[in-house]
Design a protein around this motif. Structure first.
Motif, PDB file in Angstrom:
ATOM      1  N   GLN A 197       0.840  -1.199   0.000  1.00 58.13           N
ATOM      2  CA  GLN A 197       0.000   0.000   0.000  1.00 58.13           C
ATOM      3  C   GLN A 197       0.877   1.252   0.000  1.00 58.13           C
ATOM      4  O   GLN A 197       0.388   2.363  -0.176  1.00 58.13           O
ATOM      5  CB  GLN A 197      -0.936   0.034   1.206  1.00 58.13           C
ATOM      6  N   ALA A 198       2.181   1.064   0.189  1.00 57.35           N
ATOM      7  CA  ALA A 198       3.118   2.190   0.066  1.00 57.35           C
ATOM      8  C   ALA A 198       2.950   2.881  -1.281  1.00 57.35           C
ATOM      9  O   ALA A 198       3.264   4.065  -1.421  1.00 57.35           O
ATOM     10  CB  ALA A 198       4.548   1.680   0.220  1.00 57.35           C
ATOM     11  N   VAL A 199       2.420   2.167  -2.266  1.00 52.72           N
ATOM     12  CA  VAL A 199       2.221   2.762  -3.589  1.00 52.72           C
ATOM     13  C   VAL A 199       0.847   3.444  -3.691  1.00 52.72           C
ATOM     14  O   VAL A 199       0.761   4.631  -4.004  1.00 52.72           O
ATOM     15  CB  VAL A 199       2.359   1.683  -4.701  1.00 52.72           C
ATOM     16  N   ALA A 200      -0.214   2.682  -3.424  1.00 51.20           N
ATOM     17  CA  ALA A 200      -1.564   3.209  -3.662  1.00 51.20           C
ATOM     18  C   ALA A 200      -2.121   4.009  -2.489  1.00 51.20           C
ATOM     19  O   ALA A 200      -2.797   5.012  -2.671  1.00 51.20           O
ATOM     20  CB  ALA A 200      -2.515   2.047  -3.972  1.00 51.20           C
ATOM     21  N   ARG A 201      -1.875   3.548  -1.278  1.00 50.67           N
ATOM     22  CA  ARG A 201      -2.425   4.198  -0.085  1.00 50.67           C
ATOM     23  C   ARG A 201      -1.328   4.358   0.971  1.00 50.67           C
ATOM     24  O   ARG A 201      -1.368   3.718   2.028  1.00 50.67           O
ATOM     25  CB  ARG A 201      -3.575   3.356   0.486  1.00 50.67           C
TER      26      ARG A 201
ATOM     27  N   VAL B  73      -4.138  -6.338   1.865  1.00 49.14           N
ATOM     28  CA  VAL B  73      -2.817  -6.609   1.289  1.00 49.14           C
ATOM     29  C   VAL B  73      -2.417  -8.082   1.458  1.00 49.14           C
ATOM     30  O   VAL B  73      -1.236  -8.417   1.407  1.00 49.14           O
ATOM     31  CB  VAL B  73      -1.707  -5.703   1.881  1.00 49.14           C
ATOM     32  N   VAL B 107      -4.653   1.051  -9.407  1.00 53.38           N
ATOM     33  CA  VAL B 107      -3.512   1.980  -9.423  1.00 53.38           C
ATOM     34  C   VAL B 107      -3.244   2.391 -10.869  1.00 53.38           C
ATOM     35  O   VAL B 107      -3.185   1.538 -11.757  1.00 53.38           O
ATOM     36  CB  VAL B 107      -2.255   1.299  -8.829  1.00 53.38           C
ATOM     37  N   LEU B 120      10.619   4.157  -3.747  1.00 52.58           N
ATOM     38  CA  LEU B 120      10.057   2.857  -3.362  1.00 52.58           C
ATOM     39  C   LEU B 120      10.926   1.705  -3.870  1.00 52.58           C
ATOM     40  O   LEU B 120      11.463   1.775  -4.971  1.00 52.58           O
ATOM     41  CB  LEU B 120       8.640   2.708  -3.930  1.00 52.58           C
ATOM     42  N   SER B 128       2.436  -4.074  -5.880  1.00 51.85           N
ATOM     43  CA  SER B 128       1.285  -3.203  -6.127  1.00 51.85           C
ATOM     44  C   SER B 128       0.749  -3.399  -7.537  1.00 51.85           C
ATOM     45  O   SER B 128      -0.453  -3.508  -7.752  1.00 51.85           O
ATOM     46  CB  SER B 128       1.700  -1.738  -5.895  1.00 51.85           C
TER      47      SER B 128
END
Lengths: 298, 134
Positions: A197-201, B73, B107, B120, B128
């Protein structure tokens, strides 16, 4: 003794300090990690869909590479790679039809025979080396260092891929004890850090990290020991934001291999990528574990 | 108010969720253990227990419209605790795939900030994109 070693993408980029300290520590223990030739990304996440074999191919191909290398066991450092490779391996070992389908589909490759075992480095340390031998290798005991052992999700779940049963979560605390450190009783030892979720949220990750850091501090920890490069990145990066916006005191995050290399007297054990947040050096220097001015940025 | 009809109970979408996940949503007896264990439940429009209940009632639009499966997740905190043995993370994966297999992304990669991508690790980006893009 040589062991087949699967690095994974992140160990060659953002988590080079995990790889370098693992290789150096294992060499000190008499084990050479022999990198798998022509490895590819494992896919990072296991596909849960019953009708989806396509997303298992990447891991399957890596297992064929291990077979070609002539090893029966492959060791991983990254928790995500461990989980994905392990589960794909279990799936095809338990389901002959799926094994056959993938082997037939990948007709340019030799057939995978299902003889490879996927293990995590912590299992090698526990089962093949043993805590007593590790303790003997310690040159600079991590005395008085209170460490929260943090496994994250993928070393413990699901149970068929777990490195230890739920009632015996001891590998990481035992390793820390062997290094002379004091593992604290940490309730959030396998609580999710928010993961990708570091990417999307990223806000969700911030919230998870706030809880985990607060819990670790309440447990008396001064530093958190991790295995997973995604946990490491999330816990370290989000602390900067939490410090700036909420005044949350930072807690250093170190790979268990960094602590091992530090205790073995291997310098520089504390190579920091992007060390602008949660820098471990002041704490380690105050404990006399790191001569002032050592440790480099990469 | 939830309006349950016999037509909804025969929802093909729910049958598809069961098929993709290999799970039977009707086994759920609504104890809520999953939702208590879920670290991200507070961010979900339907917590896992509510999603399972709506699946049993055939309310597929509620399920696919909610952000629940996108927030999940796959940490498996729910799956390892479910007293009915339901692998709830698999149900969430099936709900995601219902959207992704219609080529609907959660996304949007071109919209990600370059500095975010640079900071990242590959493990975050690949995971993701695997779970959140078609």
């Amino acid at each position: 003794m040589k062991l087949s070693y699967y690095p994974g993408c992140t160990l060659k980029t953002k988590a080079q300090n995990l790889e370098s300290t693992a290789i150096a520590s294992m060499a000190a223990l008499g084990i050479e990690l022999e990198e798998l030739p022509r490895w590819n990304c494992c896919g990072t996440v296991y596909s849960f869909a019953d009708d989806d074999l396509m997303h298992h191919l990447a891991s399957f191909r890596d297992l064929i590479r291990v077979q070609e290398q002539g090893h029966s066991k492959v060791v991983t450092l990254c928790s995500f790679c461990y989980n994905t490779l392990k589960r794909v391996n279990l799936l095809v070992k338990q389901d002959a039809e799926k094994m056959k389908t993938i082997n037939t589909f990948m007709d340019e490759e030799p057939d995978y025979k299902g003889q490879v075992e996927v293990v995590h480095l912590l299992e090698v340390l526990r089962d093949d080396i043993g805590w007593a031998k590790i303790a003997k290798q310690v040159k600079r005991p991590l005395t008085d260092l209170k460490v929260a052992p943090y496994y994250g999700c993928t070393l413990h779940r699901p149970k068929e891929a777990a490195i230890e049963p739920p009632h015996r979560r001891t590998a990481l605390p035992e390793l820390l004890k062997s290094l002379g450190a004091m593992p604290v009783n940490f309730a959030d030892t396998d609580t999710c850090c928010g993961s990708y979720q570091a990417v999307a949220r990223p806000d969700i990750v911030t919230s998870r990290v706030r809880d985990i850091i607060t819990s670790a501090r309440a447990s008396g920890a001064e530093v958190i020991a991790v295995s997973c490069p995604l946990c490491e990145c999330n816990l370290r990066q989000k602390q900067r934001e939490l410090k700036e916006k909420e005044g949350l005191a930072e807690m250093p995050i170190l790979y268990f291999t960094q602590l091992m290399a530090l205790a073995f007297g291997l310098d520089p054990a504390i190579e920091q990528c992007e060390a602008e947040s949660a820098d471990p050096r002041p704490l380690l220097e105050s404990k006399g574990l790191l001569p002032a001015g050592t440790g480099k940025r990469c | 108010m939830i309006n349950i009809t016999s037509k909804k109970l025969r929802s093909q979408v729910i049958a598809k969720i069961n098929e993709i996940s290999g799970q039977n949503v009707n086994l759920c007896y609504q104890c809520g253990t999953c939702s208590g264990a879920c670290p991200n439940a507070a961010e979900m429009e339907l917590i896992p227990r509510q999603l399972m209940r709506r699946a049993q009632a055939g309310l597929d639009e509620d399920i696919t419209r909610a952000n629940t499966a996108w927030v999940c997740v796959s940490c498996l905190s729910c799956s390892v605790r479910c007293p009915r043995g339901i692998d709830i993370a698999r149900v969430m994966e099936a709900v995601r795939l219902l959207r992704l297999r219609k080529n609907v992304d959660y996304v949007h990669v071109p919209e990600l900030a370059p500095e975010a991508i640079a900071s990242l690790p590959p493990i975050a980006l690949i995971s993701s994109f695997r779970k959140h893009t078609a």
